[in-house]
Design a protein around this motif. Structure first.
Motif, PDB file in Angstrom:
ATOM      1  N   ARG A 114      -0.564   6.170  12.482  1.00 26.48           N
ATOM      2  CA  ARG A 114       0.426   5.060  12.073  1.00 26.48           C
ATOM      3  C   ARG A 114      -0.408   4.767  12.981  1.00 26.48           C
ATOM      4  O   ARG A 114      -0.367   3.276  12.710  1.00 26.48           O
ATOM      5  N   THR A 115      -1.431   5.110  14.700  1.00 33.47           N
ATOM      6  CA  THR A 115      -2.434   4.514  14.966  1.00 33.47           C
ATOM      7  C   THR A 115      -3.191   3.845  13.600  1.00 33.47           C
ATOM      8  O   THR A 115      -3.661   2.772  13.820  1.00 33.47           O
ATOM      9  N   ARG A 116      -3.639   5.265  12.582  1.00 26.71           N
ATOM     10  CA  ARG A 116      -5.237   4.504  11.952  1.00 26.71           C
ATOM     11  C   ARG A 116      -4.432   3.677  10.155  1.00 26.71           C
ATOM     12  O   ARG A 116      -4.827   2.668  10.096  1.00 26.71           O
ATOM     13  N   GLU A 117      -3.307   3.915  10.085  1.00 28.71           N
ATOM     14  CA  GLU A 117      -2.966   2.699   8.778  1.00 28.71           C
ATOM     15  C   GLU A 117      -1.722   2.644   8.571  1.00 28.71           C
ATOM     16  O   GLU A 117      -1.419   1.642   7.948  1.00 28.71           O
ATOM     17  N   GLY A 118      -1.179   1.967  10.129  1.00 29.05           N
ATOM     18  CA  GLY A 118      -0.591   0.717  10.225  1.00 29.05           C
ATOM     19  C   GLY A 118       1.306   1.866   9.251  1.00 29.05           C
ATOM     20  O   GLY A 118       1.371   2.603   8.975  1.00 29.05           O
ATOM     21  N   THR A 119       2.345   0.935   9.874  1.00 30.36           N
ATOM     22  CA  THR A 119       3.663   1.487   9.348  1.00 30.36           C
ATOM     23  C   THR A 119       4.002   0.238   8.627  1.00 30.36           C
ATOM     24  O   THR A 119       5.086   0.843   7.738  1.00 30.36           O
ATOM     25  N   LYS A 120       3.553  -0.733   7.815  1.00 32.52           N
ATOM     26  CA  LYS A 120       3.828  -0.863   6.675  1.00 32.52           C
ATOM     27  C   LYS A 120       3.514  -0.688   5.138  1.00 32.52           C
ATOM     28  O   LYS A 120       2.746  -1.516   4.110  1.00 32.52           O
ATOM     29  N   VAL A 121       3.415   0.625   4.964  1.00 30.64           N
ATOM     30  CA  VAL A 121       3.105   1.187   4.039  1.00 30.64           C
ATOM     31  C   VAL A 121       4.701   2.069   2.850  1.00 30.64           C
ATOM     32  O   VAL A 121       5.427   2.017   4.074  1.00 30.64           O
ATOM     33  N   ALA A 122       4.422   2.015   2.146  1.00 26.08           N
ATOM     34  CA  ALA A 122       5.169   3.373   1.274  1.00 26.08           C
ATOM     35  C   ALA A 122       4.610   4.536   1.052  1.00 26.08           C
ATOM     36  O   ALA A 122       3.341   4.851   1.292  1.00 26.08           O
ATOM     37  N   LEU A 123       5.734   5.486   1.423  1.00 27.38           N
ATOM     38  CA  LEU A 123       5.275   6.443   1.802  1.00 27.38           C
ATOM     39  C   LEU A 123       5.415   7.512   0.244  1.00 27.38           C
ATOM     40  O   LEU A 123       6.653   8.037   0.276  1.00 27.38           O
ATOM     41  N   SER A 124       4.567   8.272   0.439  1.00 26.64           N
ATOM     42  CA  SER A 124       4.886   9.504  -0.798  1.00 26.64           C
ATOM     43  C   SER A 124       4.870  11.146   0.120  1.00 26.64           C
ATOM     44  O   SER A 124       2.985  11.324   0.440  1.00 26.64           O
ATOM     45  N   MET A 125       5.165  12.444   0.513  1.00 26.67           N
ATOM     46  CA  MET A 125       4.787  13.229   1.223  1.00 26.67           C
ATOM     47  C   MET A 125       4.770  14.308  -0.101  1.00 26.67           C
ATOM     48  O   MET A 125       6.628  14.638  -0.832  1.00 26.67           O
ATOM     49  N   SER A 126       4.209  15.310   0.059  1.00 22.95           N
ATOM     50  CA  SER A 126       4.388  16.400  -0.119  1.00 22.95           C
ATOM     51  C   SER A 126       4.361  17.721   0.857  1.00 22.95           C
ATOM     52  O   SER A 126       3.004  17.727   1.722  1.00 22.95           O
ATOM     53  N   ILE A 127       4.870  18.745   0.490  1.00 20.62           N
ATOM     54  CA  ILE A 127       4.929  20.017   2.296  1.00 20.62           C
ATOM     55  C   ILE A 127       4.667  20.496   0.992  1.00 20.62           C
ATOM     56  O   ILE A 127       5.501  21.082  -0.237  1.00 20.62           O
ATOM     57  N   THR A 128       3.206  21.535   1.032  1.00 19.19           N
ATOM     58  CA  THR A 128       2.903  22.868   0.392  1.00 19.19           C
ATOM     59  C   THR A 128       2.514  24.365   0.835  1.00 19.19           C
ATOM     60  O   THR A 128       2.909  24.693   0.011  1.00 19.19           O
ATOM     61  N   SER A 129       3.681  24.496   2.043  1.00 16.29           N
ATOM     62  CA  SER A 129       3.618  25.530   2.116  1.00 16.29           C
ATOM     63  C   SER A 129       5.395  25.792   2.590  1.00 16.29           C
ATOM     64  O   SER A 129       6.093  24.630   2.901  1.00 16.29           O
ATOM     65  N   TYR A 155      -4.193  12.668   3.980  1.00 15.51           N
ATOM     66  CA  TYR A 155      -3.530  11.672   3.711  1.00 15.51           C
ATOM     67  C   TYR A 155      -4.881  10.363   3.175  1.00 15.51           C
ATOM     68  O   TYR A 155      -5.639  11.229   2.794  1.00 15.51           O
ATOM     69  N   LEU A 156      -4.146   9.668   2.629  1.00 11.81           N
ATOM     70  CA  LEU A 156      -4.827   9.271   0.826  1.00 11.81           C
ATOM     71  C   LEU A 156      -4.080   7.535   1.480  1.00 11.81           C
ATOM     72  O   LEU A 156      -2.887   7.585   0.826  1.00 11.81           O
ATOM     73  N   LEU A 157      -5.029   6.538   1.411  1.00 11.07           N
ATOM     74  CA  LEU A 157      -4.102   5.202   1.345  1.00 11.07           C
ATOM     75  C   LEU A 157      -4.220   4.477   0.427  1.00 11.07           C
ATOM     76  O   LEU A 157      -6.066   4.030   0.029  1.00 11.07           O
ATOM     77  N   TRP A 158      -3.413   4.010  -0.604  1.00  7.21           N
ATOM     78  CA  TRP A 158      -4.015   3.718  -2.258  1.00  7.21           C
ATOM     79  C   TRP A 158      -3.377   2.331  -2.116  1.00  7.21           C
ATOM     80  O   TRP A 158      -2.235   1.458  -1.721  1.00  7.21           O
ATOM     81  N   ARG A 159      -4.113   1.264  -2.481  1.00  7.82           N
ATOM     82  CA  ARG A 159      -3.709  -0.155  -2.559  1.00  7.82           C
ATOM     83  C   ARG A 159      -3.744  -0.360  -4.200  1.00  7.82           C
ATOM     84  O   ARG A 159      -4.972  -0.444  -5.141  1.00  7.82           O
ATOM     85  N   GLY A 160      -3.231  -1.182  -4.717  1.00 11.66           N
ATOM     86  CA  GLY A 160      -2.673  -1.014  -5.889  1.00 11.66           C
ATOM     87  C   GLY A 160      -1.358  -0.829  -6.916  1.00 11.66           C
ATOM     88  O   GLY A 160      -0.230  -0.585  -6.512  1.00 11.66           O
ATOM     89  N   ARG A 161      -1.661  -1.560  -8.114  1.00  9.08           N
ATOM     90  CA  ARG A 161      -0.896  -0.896  -8.991  1.00  9.08           C
ATOM     91  C   ARG A 161      -0.659   0.309  -9.770  1.00  9.08           C
ATOM     92  O   ARG A 161      -2.106   0.677 -10.435  1.00  9.08           O
ATOM     93  N   ASP A 188       0.784  -1.118   0.283  1.00  3.11           N
ATOM     94  CA  ASP A 188      -0.163   0.012   0.004  1.00  3.11           C
ATOM     95  C   ASP A 188       0.321   1.088   0.255  1.00  3.11           C
ATOM     96  O   ASP A 188       2.154   1.265   0.047  1.00  3.11           O
ATOM     97  N   THR A 189       0.653   2.156  -0.536  1.00  2.00           N
ATOM     98  CA  THR A 189       1.447   4.034  -1.273  1.00  2.00           C
ATOM     99  C   THR A 189       0.460   4.086   0.111  1.00  2.00           C
ATOM    100  O   THR A 189      -0.581   5.150  -0.194  1.00  2.00           O
ATOM    101  N   LEU A 190       0.673   5.251   0.894  1.00  2.00           N
ATOM    102  CA  LEU A 190      -0.291   6.117   2.146  1.00  2.00           C
ATOM    103  C   LEU A 190       1.077   7.815   1.326  1.00  2.00           C
ATOM    104  O   LEU A 190       2.155   7.675   1.809  1.00  2.00           O
TER     105      LEU A 190
END
Length: 67
Positions: free
Chosen positions: A50-65, A15-21, A2-4
């Motif tokens: 971490r509590t809501r979505e777990g820790t076994k995800v790939a992370l994609s992050m954006s900072i908009t400010s 945040y958005l949790l995505w599953r798939g390719r 999954d990708t967070l």
């Protein structure tokens, strides 16, 4: 895996949790957390994610400010 996706904005963290390719998949969950620009607030939001979505995800992050 999954990708967070996390977008850190001025007043909230989205945040958005995505599953798939590529091109095939689905949104598993999404949400928004409050954020006031402080490290403490960011730490609280990270703990909540971490509590809501777990820790076994790939992370994609954006900072908009730049604050």
């Amino acid at each position: 895996m999954d990708t967070l996706g996390v977008d850190i904005g001025t007043t909230s963290i989205k945040y958005l949790l995505w599953r798939g390719r590529r091109g095939r998949g689905a949104v598993v969950s999404q949400g928004e957390l409050p954020y006031d620009g402080t490290w403490e607030s960011l730490d609280q939001a990270a703990a909540a994610l971490r509590t809501r979505e777990g820790t076994k995800v790939a992370l994609s992050m954006s900072i908009t400010s730049q604050n």
